[in-house]
Motif scaffolding. Structure first.
Motif, mmCIF file in Angstrom:
data_model
loop_
_atom_site.group_PDB
_atom_site.id
_atom_site.type_symbol
_atom_site.label_atom_id
_atom_site.label_comp_id
_atom_site.label_asym_id
_atom_site.label_seq_id
_atom_site.Cartn_x
_atom_site.Cartn_y
_atom_site.Cartn_z
ATOM 1 N N HIS A 97 -4.524 -6.262 -4.299
ATOM 2 C CA HIS A 97 -5.008 -6.327 -5.847
ATOM 3 C C HIS A 97 -5.052 -5.277 -6.586
ATOM 4 O O HIS A 97 -4.170 -4.559 -8.050
ATOM 5 N N ARG A 98 -5.972 -4.313 -6.777
ATOM 6 C CA ARG A 98 -6.128 -3.448 -6.736
ATOM 7 C C ARG A 98 -5.604 -1.901 -6.968
ATOM 8 O O ARG A 98 -4.971 -1.668 -7.652
ATOM 9 N N GLU A 99 -5.123 -2.622 -5.427
ATOM 10 C CA GLU A 99 -4.431 -0.616 -5.060
ATOM 11 C C GLU A 99 -2.634 -0.915 -5.742
ATOM 12 O O GLU A 99 -2.806 0.154 -5.990
ATOM 13 N N VAL A 100 -2.794 -1.842 -5.919
ATOM 14 C CA VAL A 100 -1.309 -2.169 -6.017
ATOM 15 C C VAL A 100 -1.143 -1.844 -7.727
ATOM 16 O O VAL A 100 -0.520 -1.464 -8.258
ATOM 17 N N GLN A 101 -2.630 -2.005 -8.298
ATOM 18 C CA GLN A 101 -2.326 -1.864 -9.759
ATOM 19 C C GLN A 101 -2.166 -0.420 -9.908
ATOM 20 O O GLN A 101 -2.159 -0.644 -11.229
ATOM 21 N N THR A 102 -3.264 0.158 -9.138
ATOM 22 C CA THR A 102 -3.045 1.575 -9.258
ATOM 23 C C THR A 102 -2.000 1.835 -9.483
ATOM 24 O O THR A 102 -1.627 2.709 -9.628
ATOM 25 N N MET A 103 -1.426 1.681 -8.144
ATOM 26 C CA MET A 103 -0.130 1.824 -8.101
ATOM 27 C C MET A 103 0.834 1.906 -9.451
ATOM 28 O O MET A 103 1.669 2.924 -8.982
ATOM 29 N N ALA A 104 1.021 0.678 -9.891
ATOM 30 C CA ALA A 104 1.660 0.196 -10.825
ATOM 31 C C ALA A 104 1.673 1.021 -11.549
ATOM 32 O O ALA A 104 2.116 1.741 -12.557
ATOM 33 N N VAL A 118 13.003 3.093 -7.462
ATOM 34 C CA VAL A 118 12.057 3.745 -6.483
ATOM 35 C C VAL A 118 13.068 4.065 -5.973
ATOM 36 O O VAL A 118 12.688 2.751 -5.065
ATOM 37 N N LEU A 119 12.578 5.329 -4.770
ATOM 38 C CA LEU A 119 13.269 5.507 -4.237
ATOM 39 C C LEU A 119 11.445 5.687 -3.051
ATOM 40 O O LEU A 119 10.743 6.767 -3.472
ATOM 41 N N ILE A 120 11.436 5.300 -1.736
ATOM 42 C CA ILE A 120 10.168 5.122 -1.246
ATOM 43 C C ILE A 120 10.484 5.864 0.616
ATOM 44 O O ILE A 120 11.205 4.877 1.031
ATOM 45 N N TYR A 121 10.004 7.154 0.425
ATOM 46 C CA TYR A 121 11.036 7.382 1.412
ATOM 47 C C TYR A 121 9.476 7.688 2.293
ATOM 48 O O TYR A 121 8.303 9.571 1.917
ATOM 49 N N MET A 122 8.830 6.955 3.377
ATOM 50 C CA MET A 122 7.689 7.028 3.965
ATOM 51 C C MET A 122 7.066 6.551 5.261
ATOM 52 O O MET A 122 7.969 5.865 5.934
ATOM 53 N N PRO A 123 6.064 6.976 5.556
ATOM 54 C CA PRO A 123 5.836 6.685 7.058
ATOM 55 C C PRO A 123 5.170 5.242 7.124
ATOM 56 O O PRO A 123 5.532 4.762 5.470
ATOM 57 N N MET A 124 5.010 5.186 8.020
ATOM 58 C CA MET A 124 3.582 3.862 8.264
ATOM 59 C C MET A 124 2.858 3.888 7.788
ATOM 60 O O MET A 124 2.252 3.528 8.879
ATOM 61 N N ILE A 125 2.281 3.783 6.209
ATOM 62 C CA ILE A 125 0.888 3.843 6.141
ATOM 63 C C ILE A 125 0.873 2.716 5.001
ATOM 64 O O ILE A 125 1.993 2.320 4.645
ATOM 65 N N ALA A 126 -0.688 2.322 4.373
ATOM 66 C CA ALA A 126 -0.883 1.709 3.320
ATOM 67 C C ALA A 126 -0.226 1.811 2.556
ATOM 68 O O ALA A 126 0.373 0.527 1.384
ATOM 69 N N GLU A 127 0.084 3.012 1.817
ATOM 70 C CA GLU A 127 0.422 3.326 0.267
ATOM 71 C C GLU A 127 1.946 2.920 0.096
ATOM 72 O O GLU A 127 2.372 2.909 -0.924
ATOM 73 N N ALA A 128 2.512 2.497 1.395
ATOM 74 C CA ALA A 128 3.771 2.483 1.192
ATOM 75 C C ALA A 128 4.128 0.790 0.935
ATOM 76 O O ALA A 128 5.116 0.591 0.012
ATOM 77 N N ILE A 129 3.384 0.185 2.221
ATOM 78 C CA ILE A 129 3.574 -1.431 1.418
ATOM 79 C C ILE A 129 3.357 -1.634 -0.675
ATOM 80 O O ILE A 129 3.087 -2.051 -1.158
ATOM 81 N N PHE A 130 1.916 -0.177 -0.682
ATOM 82 C CA PHE A 130 0.969 -0.164 -1.880
ATOM 83 C C PHE A 130 2.320 -0.260 -3.201
ATOM 84 O O PHE A 130 2.473 -0.863 -4.402
ATOM 85 N N ALA A 131 3.091 0.874 -2.422
ATOM 86 C CA ALA A 131 4.589 1.372 -3.861
ATOM 87 C C ALA A 131 5.706 0.039 -4.028
ATOM 88 O O ALA A 131 6.287 -0.149 -5.252
ATOM 89 N N MET A 132 5.282 -0.612 -2.863
ATOM 90 C CA MET A 132 7.030 -1.095 -2.668
ATOM 91 C C MET A 132 6.088 -3.471 -3.374
ATOM 92 O O MET A 132 7.468 -2.584 -4.257
ATOM 93 N N LEU A 133 4.810 -2.755 -4.170
ATOM 94 C CA LEU A 133 4.297 -3.946 -4.116
ATOM 95 C C LEU A 133 4.370 -3.780 -5.551
ATOM 96 O O LEU A 133 4.182 -5.209 -6.960
ATOM 97 N N ALA A 134 3.995 -2.945 -5.935
ATOM 98 C CA ALA A 134 3.719 -2.067 -7.526
ATOM 99 C C ALA A 134 5.419 -2.279 -7.971
ATOM 100 O O ALA A 134 5.088 -2.619 -9.018
#
Ligand code: PRX
Length: 637
Positions: A97-104, A118-134
């Motif tokens: 919840h915290r990470e996604v709000q920060t990313m948003a 928003v185009l997401i071009y990323m490897p398999m890292i948690a930030e990619a998922i934060f970005a999708m959810l954001a």
């Protein structure tokens, strides 16, 4: 013995999902949280477009994260495991919840608003998922592009979706080696007609990451600034769009599959219970990549909407050894796992001790999808896992969730090797004869079609091209709106389906869907290529491999063996550069003439048959028989 389909509870549920469609999906909709309940379950006033949950308001991020905070704030939501960088990190729902709000907030600071792409071009890292959810949180539409695509492919997707922001990283990792991304990002922005105004870079410290002043922003720096940020979930109409995901078809230009918000949330929530039979709090491990539909639905949205724990894995199935996945299953008590037949075939080549020495008893079912699952592989993996059920499920980027599958959350029906079992609730299947357009009988081959309205979760349209949506998917059967899957199939007397392969020029390499036209266009970029045909050829490990037959402008270059090898390598490198290494042909053969009909149509099926050591079939329309002789001759090399 499998029980006859028509006496099962599953058959009753399926019949109801079609006959009382709206009542069925109204019930399913109760399992997600709505900001405003839908006023109409289905609007099908403009066939073949279906609009689900009209008037309802909800948010995918709210359903995937916020709504679990009351009961599961301290439960792991996402476990990130990288055997490439040797990292492992658990994020609870509160952390997520915290990470996604920060990313948003970061995205907002870079100008992202509701409805923007928003185009997401990323490897398999948690930030990619934060970005999708954001994105979902803000109501921005994400377009995730698989990290293996090259700059020109990325540029084409930029121009089609016109994102305001691209989120990327300095590099991915594969087999212990860095795969730098930043130069591809820069090149794609150069090639694109409408490049994004901003690029947000997650710097993992793996590769050079020169920043472009005024355009590039550093995630780590912005994250520190926006650590305690709070951003509410935007109320989205159920019929608004959540994302675009590009997939290959018959033409060279990939199609942007456009998905809604409400229907998708309901469809995934329902599938987690009825198909994957995974409970909130249990652990779900999907080995796909977020760049594909399986990753979207079953790494990110499905498990999180369900309140389960999702495992995000960066790495190969055989590194550091072939036991890594089973070690993860044992350590985290994974209940359900989702992978691909190719991965299973890779593991089959390894010592089975890697599976048997681990305690995998928590694993009730292993779901495999994306390509045909051959019987020996299914049997082997089922035995090696000592009782885990293997569930073959068949679906497409377009549908977002399984079309044909066992549904053990509804009824524990028996499975048959080689079959993805039955139609899932909501899908009204038809098997249509290719030339008579009549429905075929038991065990007869037909084109697999879905009678619309398509159920919730399926594509709304092709991004920016309603006409292409209708023409591409609904014109296989003249005079009728029937959605074509472009797959041939049979159904046996007990209702079990068997998939027989594509009806179009799409091939499936290790579960990755590629258009032979796309590969041909990439090869055309090589200056010495005059004409080329690409076909998919059966491959024991990857299911299919692309094979190219090229006619050169200057054939003198391939007269010597060294020259031939060098030209073949150069063409492969062109594909890597234009499309990405996943599309690289296994072989490039050189001929002076391609087999065509008298009307100039390429005889791909004949080339494919010959490449697979089969008979070329009916050749009465062939213009010049010497073309086929050449194909036969080069195949011997
Ligand atoms: O040809 C079918 C094959 O993969 C295609 C869809 O690929 P994609 O859009 O990448 O979506 C994959 C989602 C799992 C289908 O048209 N395919 C998918 N699953 C199976 C399959 N072929 C045989 N058996 C399957 N289980």
């Amino acid at each position: 013995m499998a029980r006859p389909y028509d006496t099962t509870r599953l058959a009753q549920v399926h019949a109801r999902s079609i006959q009382e469609r709206e009542a069925f999906w109204a019930e399913q909709a109760k399992t997600i949280d709505w900001m405003k309940p839908p006023q109409q379950i289905l609007d099908y006033s403009k066939p073949p477009f279906s609009r689900w949950y009209v008037g309802g308001e909800t948010n995918l991020c709210y359903n995937a994260v916020d709504r679990h905070l009351a009961a599961r704030a301290n439960q792991p939501a996402l476990i990130y495991i990288s055997t490439e960088t040797n990292e492992e990190k658990t994020y609870t729902y509160a952390d997520l919840h915290r990470e996604v709000q920060t990313m948003a907030t970061i995205m907002q600071s870079l100008g992202v608003k509701k409805g923007d792409r928003v185009l997401i071009y990323m490897p398999m890292i948690a930030e990619a998922i934060f970005a999708m959810l954001a994105c979902a949180r803000l109501g921005a539409i994400h377009s995730v592009v698989f990290g293996g695509f090259a700059a020109p492919s990325l540029a084409a997707r930029i121009d089609d979706a016109t994102p305001v922001l691209m989120v990327s990283a300095d590099a991915g990792m594969r087999s212990g080696k860095e795969v730098p991304y930043k130069h591809l990002v820069d090149e794609a922005c150069r090639l694109a007609q409408k490049p994004p105004a901003k690029v947000l870079m997650v710097n993992r410290g793996l590769a050079q990451c020169g920043m472009v002043a005024g355009r590039d922003a550093d995630y780590a720096a912005l994250r520190t600034q926006h650590q305690a940020a709070q951003v509410p979930c935007a109320p989205m109409l159920a019929t608004d769009s959540s994302y675009i995901l590009y997939t290959s078809g018959t033409t060279g230009k990939p199609k942007g599959v456009q998905r809604d918000v409400g229907g998708y949330a309901v469809a995934l929530a329902a599938s987690m219970r009825h198909i994957f039979d995974c409970k909130p709090g249990e652990v779900f491990f999907c080995t796909s990549d977020i760049g594909w539909v399986v990753g979207h639905s079953y790494i990110v949205y499905g498990p999180l909407i369900n309140g389960s724990t999702t495992i995000v894995y960066e790495g190969l199935p055989i590194r550091p050894d072939a036991g890594i996945w089973w070690q993860i299953v044992e350590r985290y008590k994974v209940s359900a796992m989702f992978s691909s037949p190719t991965a299973a075939r890779v593991l089959k080549k390894q010592d089975p001790k890697y599976m048997t020495e681990r305690n995998t008893s928590s694993l009730r079912r292993l779901f495999l999808a994306g390509e045909p699952l051959d019987e020996p592989t299914a049997r082997w993996i089922s035995e090696a896992l000592g009782g885990t059920k293997i569930i073959d499920n068949y679906w497409q980027t377009e549908t977002g969730w399984p079309i044909l599958t066992a549904q053990h959350g509804i009824e524990d029906t028996e499975t048959k090797f080689g079959s993805p079992s039955f139609a899932a609730y909501g899908y009204d299947m038809r098997l249509i004869h290719e030339s008579t357009f009549e429905e075929v009988g038991a065990n007869e081959k037909g084109m697999l079609c879905i009678a619309p309205p398509l159920p919730p979760g399926c594509l709304q349209t092709v991004w920016g091209d309603d006409d292409r949506f209708v023409k591409t998917y609904f014109s296989a059967v003249p005079g009728k709106y029937l959605y074509s899957t472009f797959d041939y199939a049979t159904r046996d007397a007990e209702g079990y389906y068997f998939i027989l392969g594509r009806t179009d020029d799409v091939i499936n390499v290790a579960g990755h869907r590629l258009g032979t036209r796309e590969i041909e266009e990439a090869i055309q970029a090589h200056p010495n290529v005059a004409e080329v045909a690409v076909v998919g050829v059966a491959d024991a490990l990857k299911g299919q491999m692309p094979m190219a037959f090229a006619v050169l402008k200057n054939p003198a270059t391939v007269q010597t063996e060294e020259g031939r090898k060098a030209e073949e390598k150069a063409i492969m490198a062109t594909v890597d550069k234009e499309l990405g290494a996943i599309a690289r042909p296994g072989r490039v053969h050189f001929v002076t003439l391609l087999p065509k009909t008298r009307s100039g149509k390429l005889l791909r099926r004949a080339m494919q048959a010959l490449a697979e050591g089969k008979d070329a079939g009916d050749m009465t329309t062939l213009e010049d028989p010497s073309a086929l002789e050449q194909i036969k001759a080069v195949l011997k090399t």
